[in-house]
Each structure stands twice: as structure tokens, then as C-alpha cells.
Design an enzyme around this catalytic site. Sequence first.
Site, short mmCIF file in Angstrom:
data_model
loop_
_atom_site.label_atom_id
_atom_site.label_comp_id
_atom_site.label_asym_id
_atom_site.label_seq_id
_atom_site.Cartn_x
_atom_site.Cartn_y
_atom_site.Cartn_z
CB ALA A 158 -0.87 0.00 1.24
CE LYS A 159 3.58 6.72 -3.92
NZ LYS A 159 4.95 6.62 -3.44
#
Length: 305
Positions: A158-159
Site C-alpha cells: 500500500a502506498k
Amino acid sequence: MNAAKFIWMNGKYVPWDEAQIHVLSHTLHYGNGVIEGTKAYKTDKGYAIFRLNEHTKRLKESAKMTLIDIPFTVEEMNEAQIELVRKNEFTGDNVYIRPFAFLGYGVMGLYHKDAPVETVMAAWEWGAYLGEEGLRRGIRLKIASMTRPANTSNMGKAKASANYLNSQMAKFEAIESGYDEALLLDDQGYVAEASGACFFMVRDGQLISPPNDNSLESITQKTVIEMAGKMGLEVVRRRITREEIYVADEAFLTGTAAEITPVREVDARLIGKGERGPITEKIQSGYFDIVFGRDPAYEHYLTYI
Ligand code: PPE
């Protein structure tokens, strides 16, 4: 930073200085937010956003991973970014776009289900991420004393804003120690990624990059692998330990902001001749040809605005 004219906030374009939030916004306290970093380059036919759909899709996916329900579709957010670049009437040769989503004001305490979701796209002109000289001569990299958090307690794909605390600590340490950027190992001692970019090295003509076991699935890394394949270079995805890097012939970082940044030194060891290597230079100039619309083979990655 360079201010621009408008920011897109929850479906509306607001003047740059009016894009504000409450100090009790949930994300400010507990860190659950997601970001993207996308870039538009000024081509002969005007600005073009590089791999727009993939970046927006990753934002949606990061949000799903961290339980944030963005109330806009990928298509709506793509359109917002295109219009944002248009409306801001930029003049520079490239523009950085930062789409993000976070939890707003109204709920305190960790359980965030009822916290409002705020969706924002901002864009501004941003100079070379690791310096113009870094792009030409290469940067000095320090292996960080902290590792990337293990997959058992983190979501590195996940960014997520929260992942950047680890990146920030590593980056600060590197710069305070006289280096330019940090390289983080995973909890097993294998190379994960830099604080905000992915890692490649060249040994005996082979291009080697670690698998994304403990890193973001980088869009630039994927682009480089595709380019290298077309250039006839052998590309291997495998784990890398620190001492291998010390004796690499070349090394470089990849990222939307970092683009292709050569690495000339790691932990007081010169990499190759201590300058941008020939394969790195080929990849770097090939990348700029692609993003600036000079390579017809990659035209499908560009969204002209
Ligand atoms: N790993 C991390 C941790 C990371 O932040 C980035 C991008 C990458 C790899 C490369 O991903 P991609 O852009 O898809 O190739 N970092 C963004 C944020 C930089 C910042 O300091 O802010 C970027 O390059 O936009």
C-alpha cells in the site's frame, strides 16, 4: 514548494490557499492515509501524464488495503488529474501530481469506520528529486540502520502515508550522515527498497532488482524491466544482500520522482568507477525519451491533456 493555482478537493477545484482541513482530522493523529505520485511531462504535443491509469488504480487499491473507501472511480480521478494539469496552466518541463485520500474531521479514537473520507489531487512543479547533479553524476547511498517493517506487521504494497515514517527516519539518518538517500533492507537482511524509490544493480552485464516481497510495486521499476528486455539486457529478479551491492558494476534507483537516478557510492564503497555507468545511462536516457513522448513504442503509456 512551488504553489500552483488550483487543487481538486472532493470533486471541486479550489484555489491553492483555500485547500485546508481541520486540525482534528483523523489521519493527522493516526496516520491512515494513502498517496500516489504521478508525473506529467511537457512533450512536443503538450503535457502528457505517464501511466496515469496505473497510478490511479494503485491509489484505489492502497485505499482498499488500508480500509479507506474512496467515493470516486478510477475514471473520475483520472479525469480530475487531466483537468487539474490543464487548469493550472503550468509552464515547466514536468509537473508532479499527488493524488491522495485521508480521513477527515469528526471522529476520534482508532476505529475509523465513520470518519469522513477526503479525496484530493494536487499538482505542482517539482525539480529533480535527488538533484540535477544526482541525475548526472549519481548519488551516495547509505544502508539504513532501520529495516523495512516485516510483512507480518505492515502493508508495504500500500502506498500508505503510515509507511513513510520508516522512510523518513531512514532518509534523515542518511542525510545527517552526509549521504543523499537511504537504502532499506528487509527484516531478513535482503534489499527491500530506498526510502522513496526501488533499487537496481548491474553485475556482469546482468540487471538485478529484488522481488517486491517487501516493497511497493513500483511502476517505474516495471517500466525499466520492460525497457531493459527490449534493449536485450538480461533482467533478474532475486534477493540481494548488502555486500553484493558493494561490488556491483553499476547501481541506480527508480521512482516517479527519482526517475532513473544513478548511485555512485554505497556505504563508503565506490560503485564501479564512482560515476553514472553506461547501462544506467542507456536506461536513463531511454526513460526520458519515453516520458517526454520521443519513443513511439511507449506512446500507449502517455495520456495527453
Ligand atoms: N518505493 C517507495 C517507498 C516509494 O515511495 C516509491 C515512489 C517507489 C518505491 C517507486 O514507485 P513508482 O513511483 O511507482 O515507481 N515514491 C514517490 C514519493 C516520493 C516522495 O518523496 O514523495 C514518488 O516517486 O512519487
